[in-house]
Scaffold this motif. Structure first.
Motif, PDB file in Angstrom:
ATOM      1  N   MET A   1       0.763  -1.347  -0.104  1.00 52.62           N
ATOM      2  CA  MET A   1      -0.279   0.125  -0.026  1.00 52.62           C
ATOM      3  C   MET A   1       0.980   1.095   0.127  1.00 52.62           C
ATOM      4  O   MET A   1       1.816   1.196   0.395  1.00 52.62           O
ATOM      5  CB  MET A   1      -0.858   0.166   1.222  1.00 52.62           C
ATOM      6  N   GLY A   2       0.182   2.331  -0.333  1.00 47.47           N
ATOM      7  CA  GLY A   2       1.115   3.447  -0.347  1.00 47.47           C
ATOM      8  C   GLY A   2       0.376   4.964  -0.254  1.00 47.47           C
ATOM      9  O   GLY A   2      -0.915   4.769  -0.517  1.00 47.47           O
ATOM     10  N   GLU A   3       0.872   5.842   0.292  1.00 40.97           N
ATOM     11  CA  GLU A   3       0.108   7.114   0.352  1.00 40.97           C
ATOM     12  C   GLU A   3       0.465   8.235  -0.852  1.00 40.97           C
ATOM     13  O   GLU A   3       1.586   8.181  -1.317  1.00 40.97           O
ATOM     14  CB  GLU A   3       0.277   7.702   1.551  1.00 40.97           C
ATOM     15  N   VAL A   4      -0.442   8.768  -1.395  1.00 40.87           N
ATOM     16  CA  VAL A   4       0.020   9.933  -2.346  1.00 40.87           C
ATOM     17  C   VAL A   4      -0.837  11.020  -1.698  1.00 40.87           C
ATOM     18  O   VAL A   4      -2.153  11.173  -1.550  1.00 40.87           O
ATOM     19  CB  VAL A   4      -0.762   9.616  -3.578  1.00 40.87           C
ATOM     20  N   GLY A   5      -0.188  12.370  -1.885  1.00 36.92           N
ATOM     21  CA  GLY A   5      -0.658  13.727  -1.444  1.00 36.92           C
ATOM     22  C   GLY A   5      -0.590  14.394  -2.441  1.00 36.92           C
ATOM     23  O   GLY A   5       0.181  14.596  -3.299  1.00 36.92           O
ATOM     24  N   VAL A   6      -1.473  15.484  -2.543  1.00 37.11           N
ATOM     25  CA  VAL A   6      -1.386  16.743  -3.619  1.00 37.11           C
ATOM     26  C   VAL A   6      -0.493  17.989  -3.083  1.00 37.11           C
ATOM     27  O   VAL A   6       0.496  18.387  -3.565  1.00 37.11           O
ATOM     28  CB  VAL A   6      -2.716  17.065  -4.051  1.00 37.11           C
ATOM     29  N   ASP A   7      -1.009  18.448  -1.954  1.00 36.85           N
ATOM     30  CA  ASP A   7      -0.280  19.578  -1.247  1.00 36.85           C
ATOM     31  C   ASP A   7      -0.723  19.641   0.259  1.00 36.85           C
ATOM     32  O   ASP A   7      -1.535  18.778   0.665  1.00 36.85           O
ATOM     33  CB  ASP A   7      -0.841  20.872  -2.033  1.00 36.85           C
ATOM     34  N   ALA A   8      -0.240  20.589   0.896  1.00 34.05           N
ATOM     35  CA  ALA A   8      -0.488  20.593   2.182  1.00 34.05           C
ATOM     36  C   ALA A   8      -2.014  20.737   2.635  1.00 34.05           C
ATOM     37  O   ALA A   8      -2.507  20.576   3.702  1.00 34.05           O
ATOM     38  CB  ALA A   8       0.334  21.551   2.989  1.00 34.05           C
ATOM     39  N   GLN A   9      -2.643  21.313   1.807  1.00 29.88           N
ATOM     40  CA  GLN A   9      -4.016  21.732   1.885  1.00 29.88           C
ATOM     41  C   GLN A   9      -5.096  20.329   1.675  1.00 29.88           C
ATOM     42  O   GLN A   9      -6.222  20.536   2.071  1.00 29.88           O
ATOM     43  CB  GLN A   9      -4.600  22.857   1.050  1.00 29.88           C
ATOM     44  N   GLN A  10      -4.487  19.316   1.023  1.00 31.77           N
ATOM     45  CA  GLN A  10      -5.342  18.496   0.560  1.00 31.77           C
ATOM     46  C   GLN A  10      -5.399  17.201   1.562  1.00 31.77           C
ATOM     47  O   GLN A  10      -4.081  17.168   2.319  1.00 31.77           O
ATOM     48  CB  GLN A  10      -4.777  17.717  -0.774  1.00 31.77           C
TER      49      GLN A  10
ATOM     50  N   ARG B   1      -5.043  13.153   2.472  1.00 35.07           N
ATOM     51  CA  ARG B   1      -4.064  12.231   1.985  1.00 35.07           C
ATOM     52  C   ARG B   1      -4.850  11.004   1.708  1.00 35.07           C
ATOM     53  O   ARG B   1      -5.959  10.673   2.418  1.00 35.07           O
ATOM     54  CB  ARG B   1      -2.945  11.775   2.951  1.00 35.07           C
ATOM     55  N   GLN B   2      -4.433  10.124   0.965  1.00 36.60           N
ATOM     56  CA  GLN B   2      -5.377   8.924   0.579  1.00 36.60           C
ATOM     57  C   GLN B   2      -4.139   7.861   0.739  1.00 36.60           C
ATOM     58  O   GLN B   2      -3.064   7.919   0.585  1.00 36.60           O
ATOM     59  CB  GLN B   2      -6.093   8.846  -0.841  1.00 36.60           C
ATOM     60  N   GLU B   3      -4.671   6.664   0.989  1.00 35.56           N
ATOM     61  CA  GLU B   3      -4.007   5.309   1.318  1.00 35.56           C
ATOM     62  C   GLU B   3      -4.435   4.336   0.214  1.00 35.56           C
ATOM     63  O   GLU B   3      -5.626   4.138   0.028  1.00 35.56           O
ATOM     64  CB  GLU B   3      -4.098   4.908   2.613  1.00 35.56           C
ATOM     65  N   ILE B   4      -3.688   4.074  -0.591  1.00 33.87           N
ATOM     66  CA  ILE B   4      -3.825   2.964  -1.855  1.00 33.87           C
ATOM     67  C   ILE B   4      -3.837   1.561  -0.966  1.00 33.87           C
ATOM     68  O   ILE B   4      -2.821   1.158  -0.600  1.00 33.87           O
ATOM     69  CB  ILE B   4      -3.159   3.253  -2.992  1.00 33.87           C
TER      70      ILE B   4
ATOM     71  N   TRP C   1     -15.876  15.120   0.157  1.00 41.25           N
ATOM     72  CA  TRP C   1     -16.290  13.893   0.802  1.00 41.25           C
ATOM     73  C   TRP C   1     -15.462  13.792   1.918  1.00 41.25           C
ATOM     74  O   TRP C   1     -16.021  13.425   3.096  1.00 41.25           O
ATOM     75  CB  TRP C   1     -16.072  12.732  -0.188  1.00 41.25           C
ATOM     76  N   GLY C   2     -14.103  14.076   1.896  1.00 41.87           N
ATOM     77  CA  GLY C   2     -13.228  13.703   2.938  1.00 41.87           C
ATOM     78  C   GLY C   2     -13.249  14.577   4.109  1.00 41.87           C
ATOM     79  O   GLY C   2     -12.751  14.128   5.189  1.00 41.87           O
ATOM     80  N   ARG C   3     -13.998  15.803   4.095  1.00 39.71           N
ATOM     81  CA  ARG C   3     -14.217  16.663   5.075  1.00 39.71           C
ATOM     82  C   ARG C   3     -15.109  16.051   6.232  1.00 39.71           C
ATOM     83  O   ARG C   3     -14.766  16.337   7.386  1.00 39.71           O
ATOM     84  CB  ARG C   3     -14.716  17.772   4.741  1.00 39.71           C
ATOM     85  N   SER C   4     -16.201  15.240   5.851  1.00 44.40           N
ATOM     86  CA  SER C   4     -16.894  14.757   6.814  1.00 44.40           C
ATOM     87  C   SER C   4     -17.122  13.098   6.782  1.00 44.40           C
ATOM     88  O   SER C   4     -17.650  12.642   7.720  1.00 44.40           O
ATOM     89  CB  SER C   4     -18.450  15.273   6.635  1.00 44.40           C
ATOM     90  N   ASN C   5     -16.424  12.673   5.813  1.00 47.03           N
ATOM     91  CA  ASN C   5     -16.655  11.021   5.877  1.00 47.03           C
ATOM     92  C   ASN C   5     -15.155  10.547   5.726  1.00 47.03           C
ATOM     93  O   ASN C   5     -14.275  10.772   4.911  1.00 47.03           O
ATOM     94  CB  ASN C   5     -17.301  10.648   4.773  1.00 47.03           C
ATOM     95  N   THR C   6     -15.174   9.185   6.238  1.00 50.96           N
ATOM     96  CA  THR C   6     -13.954   8.157   5.584  1.00 50.96           C
ATOM     97  C   THR C   6     -14.644   7.598   4.299  1.00 50.96           C
ATOM     98  O   THR C   6     -15.401   6.833   4.409  1.00 50.96           O
ATOM     99  CB  THR C   6     -13.765   7.151   6.631  1.00 50.96           C
ATOM    100  N   VAL C   7     -13.774   8.109   3.246  1.00 46.04           N
ATOM    101  CA  VAL C   7     -14.255   7.831   2.077  1.00 46.04           C
ATOM    102  C   VAL C   7     -13.420   6.509   1.464  1.00 46.04           C
ATOM    103  O   VAL C   7     -12.081   6.650   1.381  1.00 46.04           O
ATOM    104  CB  VAL C   7     -13.993   8.848   0.784  1.00 46.04           C
TER     105      VAL C   7
END
Length: 366
Positions: A1-10, A12-15, A63-69
């Motif tokens: 698995m791995g994590e990918v981020g766009v910037d500090a404001q975004q 993070r997602q785990e693949i 979606w990610g602000r209020s939920n685990t997506v």
């Protein structure tokens, strides 16, 4: 698995990866926090490419602000296994079931995007205890059409994909882009042109479209008993607004919200986006538990488990999977899964590591 981020404001997602019942490897991603929401995949997706999308990014952040997506790439697409020929409704339902099982959430909201509608309906029918809320966005219940003009149009699309999908020149792919987001900027058009090329092959695009047109869950609508919200652009050229009317009329208590947009994918600068945000957030808030006084702490020990739960946990500790345990104890696999879910709940264990942690506690006590 791995994590990918766009910037500090975004966020993070785990693949992560799991296996569908037929062995196909399915890629899924988890991001955000709060009550879980599973997103039933649309036709075109690429978990990493979508993450930086000028077309999709605002959905993922919202979606990610209020939920685990939890969202995934369907078989043959994105990071999932590509060399796949079975795109039937049953196979796609198996993909969704595999993702849900691997993610480890017992109950969640389910949002069906576009072509994900028939799969979500079938899942909610088969697993009513798992789905707390059901959302359709630009979706439908039945891909079958008896209109000769629709068949002619689909034959034309099939030839466009065959001839132009993989070409460096995006002229052929722009036909689909213009139908999905006619009011977009050139930057957004170019991104969606490219998504088509990177998300899947021309052969898979053709095969998956043909089999999606056979998907029909409309007969299951009347049996659904789950709070349902239907969101659909009034000018949608991919899936006509009439499909939303059929969905809403077929599900008892469902509510339809028309989005004043011509875009299949409502863009961030449209007034319709604010309507989508507000309606979805209000609808999903029912899954947020009300604040309450903290319960007195009690030790989470193995003594809370029933004899059957301990027996199943002991078999898991020697390396048996759920199928082996079910066969050994003459139980159904679902019964084994239910007992293990009870074990995790009693021991306050969550996520993919719950089984390992439960076994470790058993072995430590021994």
């Amino acid at each position: 698995m791995g994590e990918v981020g766009v910037d500090a404001q975004q966020p993070r997602q785990e693949i992560r990866f799991c296996r569908a019942p037929d062995g196909v490897r399915i890629a899924y991603a988890v991001h955000g926090s709060g009550p879980p929401m599973v997103v039933d995949s649309c036709w075109l997706s690429h978990l990493q490419y979508d993450w930086q999308s000028p077309v999709w990014r605002h959905y993922l952040a919202e979606w990610g602000r209020s939920n685990t997506v939890i969202r995934f790439d369907e078989r043959g697409h994105g990071l999932s296994d590509r060399d796949v020929t079975d795109h039937s409704l049953e196979a796609r339902l198996g993909d969704l079931e595999a993702v849900v099982a691997d993610a480890g959430y017992e109950r969640f909201a389910l949002q069906a995007m576009a072509q994900g509608g028939p799969v979500a309906i079938a899942y909610a029918t088969r697993h009513p205890e798992r789905v707390s809320r059901l959302v359709f966005y630009g979706s439908y219940a039945c891909g079958v059409s008896d209109d000769p003009e629709d068949e002619q149009l689909n034959d034309t699309f099939d030839q466009l994909i065959k001839v132009g999908w993989a070409r460096p020149d995006s002229a052929f792919r722009r036909v689909f882009t213009s139908m999905m987001i006619p009011r977009a900027t050139e930057e957004q058009h170019v991104w969606l042109d490219e998504l088509q090329r990177v998300s899947t092959s021309a052969e898979t695009a053709r095969a998956s479209r043909r089999q999606r047109r056979l998907a029909d869950s409309s007969a299951l609508l009347a049996g659904l008993e789950v709070p349902t919200l239907v969101l659909h652009s009034r000018g949608d050229r991919m899936n006509p607004f009439e499909e939303a009317r059929r969905l809403t009329a077929g599900i008892a208590g469902a509510r339809l919200v028309a989005l004043e947009s011509d875009n299949h994918i409502v863009l961030e600068d449209e007034p319709a986006w604010q309507v989508y945000r507000a309606e979805l957030r209000d609808f999903l808030e029912a899954d947020v538990p009300a604040p309450r006084e903290p319960a007195p702490e009690r030790p989470q020990t193995l003594e809370q488990l029933s004899p059957r739960e301990v027996e199943i946990l002991r078999l898991a500790a020697v390396g048996m999977d759920n199928d082996d345990i079910a066969q050994t104890l003459t139980l159904s696999v679902r019964t084994v899964e239910r007992h293990l879910s009870n074990v995790y709940a009693k021991l306050d264990l969550h996520g993919k590591s719950a089984r390992t942690a439960a076994v470790a506690r058993l072995l430590t006590r021994a």
